[in-house]
Design a protein around this motif. Sequence first.
Motif, PDB file in Angstrom:
ATOM      1  N   PRO A  39       0.805  -1.236   0.000  1.00 56.09           N
ATOM      2  CA  PRO A  39       0.000   0.000   0.000  1.00 56.09           C
ATOM      3  C   PRO A  39       0.834   1.279   0.000  1.00 56.09           C
ATOM      4  CG  PRO A  39      -0.976  -1.615   1.465  1.00 56.09           C
ATOM      5  CD  PRO A  39       0.318  -2.200   1.005  1.00 56.09           C
ATOM      6  N   THR A  43       4.939   2.131   6.224  1.00 56.35           N
ATOM      7  CA  THR A  43       3.755   1.586   6.900  1.00 56.35           C
ATOM      8  C   THR A  43       4.191   0.288   7.585  1.00 56.35           C
ATOM      9  OG1 THR A  43       3.132   0.561   4.808  1.00 56.35           O
ATOM     10  CG2 THR A  43       1.985   2.601   5.391  1.00 56.35           C
ATOM     11  N   PRO A  44       3.567  -0.025   8.719  1.00 54.22           N
ATOM     12  CA  PRO A  44       4.133  -1.091   9.548  1.00 54.22           C
ATOM     13  C   PRO A  44       4.070  -2.492   8.951  1.00 54.22           C
ATOM     14  CG  PRO A  44       2.088  -0.228  10.508  1.00 54.22           C
ATOM     15  CD  PRO A  44       2.440   0.672   9.366  1.00 54.22           C
ATOM     16  N   VAL A  45       2.894  -2.863   8.434  1.00 53.01           N
ATOM     17  CA  VAL A  45       2.781  -4.238   7.913  1.00 53.01           C
ATOM     18  C   VAL A  45       3.719  -4.424   6.712  1.00 53.01           C
ATOM     19  CG1 VAL A  45       1.214  -5.929   6.876  1.00 53.01           C
ATOM     20  CG2 VAL A  45       0.400  -4.467   8.741  1.00 53.01           C
ATOM     21  N   CYS A  46       3.747  -3.415   5.827  1.00 55.70           N
ATOM     22  CA  CYS A  46       4.628  -3.494   4.645  1.00 55.70           C
ATOM     23  C   CYS A  46       6.089  -3.621   5.069  1.00 55.70           C
ATOM     24  CB  CYS A  46       4.473  -2.250   3.770  1.00 55.70           C
ATOM     25  SG  CYS A  46       2.818  -2.040   3.115  1.00 55.70           S
ATOM     26  N   ARG A 123      -2.731  -5.528  -1.373  1.00 62.01           N
ATOM     27  CA  ARG A 123      -1.561  -6.434  -1.406  1.00 62.01           C
ATOM     28  C   ARG A 123      -1.797  -7.486  -2.485  1.00 62.01           C
ATOM     29  NH1 ARG A 123       1.198  -4.797   3.021  1.00 62.01           N
ATOM     30  NH2 ARG A 123      -0.139  -3.911   4.639  1.00 62.01           N
ATOM     31  N   ALA A 142      -5.050  -4.435   2.860  1.00 61.26           N
ATOM     32  CA  ALA A 142      -3.902  -3.760   3.478  1.00 61.26           C
ATOM     33  C   ALA A 142      -3.658  -4.235   4.908  1.00 61.26           C
ATOM     34  CB  ALA A 142      -4.136  -2.252   3.455  1.00 61.26           C
TER      35      ALA A 142
HETATM   36  C1  BEZ Z   1       0.611  -1.311   6.695  1.00 59.08           C
HETATM   37  O1  BEZ Z   1       1.422  -1.681   5.871  1.00 59.08           O
HETATM   38  O2  BEZ Z   1       0.827  -1.419   7.890  1.00 59.08           O
HETATM   39  C2  BEZ Z   1      -0.700  -0.722   6.286  1.00 59.08           C
HETATM   40  C3  BEZ Z   1      -0.763   0.014   5.117  1.00 59.08           C
HETATM   41  C4  BEZ Z   1      -1.976   0.583   4.765  1.00 59.08           C
HETATM   42  C5  BEZ Z   1      -3.089   0.402   5.565  1.00 59.08           C
HETATM   43  C6  BEZ Z   1      -2.995  -0.378   6.703  1.00 59.08           C
HETATM   44  C7  BEZ Z   1      -1.784  -0.935   7.078  1.00 59.08           C
END
Ligand code: BEZ
Length: 212
Positions: A39, A43-46, A123, A142
């Motif tokens: 996304p 960003t944390p998850v990415c 994703r 995301a």
């Molecule tokens: C993430 O990568 O943490 C993330 C990116 C966009 C929306 C929510 C989480």
Amino acid sequence: MATIRLGDAAPDFTADSSMGMINLYDYLGDGWGILFSHPADFTPVCTTELGTAAKFKAEFDKRNVKMLALSVDGVASHGEWIKDINETQHTTVNFPIIADENKKVSTLYDMIHPNANDSLTVRSVYIIGPDKTVKLIITYPASTGRNFHELLRVIDSLQLTAYHKVATPANWENGDRVVISPSINTEDAKKIFTKGVEEIKPYLRMTPQPNI
Ligand code: BEZ
């Protein structure tokens, strides 16, 4: 933008990346490819996904799969973000991240789903075969980070079933027994699969994995 479906030619493109300009087809050569979108930078998850992807690179290499990530931010932003990924995930990002600021590639690959988010990519995962056709598409929201063990598992299945007349059953892992293609009758199957054929039902025949 046309919908991309399994079996379609993977659209070719040339785009800037964290490792310079990349042409998809040249980058893939005659190998397999995995194109996966994120996304946004920082960003944390990415951040966890890209760190994990870097740690899995040797496994993708072993399978002759070229890795190509994408995020809709620019090259300078990717450069700063990669420093954070390397620091926080204790790794070195060792594959290119496309800088898709103008959303050319994400539009081409239908990675923006406006009813989820009108500007950021979801994703998406595209696995592309040596013939440049799309072999697998998976889409995660995301909020859900991908499981890279699962991505390797599906690549193992795709690479096995591309060369042998078998399919992989539910929860299959590399090394498990496989299903014989319904297009082969049991008599022929016994000649082809010399490790043994178990006929559970006429349409459900199992054999040890043929390529190990
Ligand atoms: C993430 O990568 O943490 C993330 C990116 C966009 C929306 C929510 C989480």
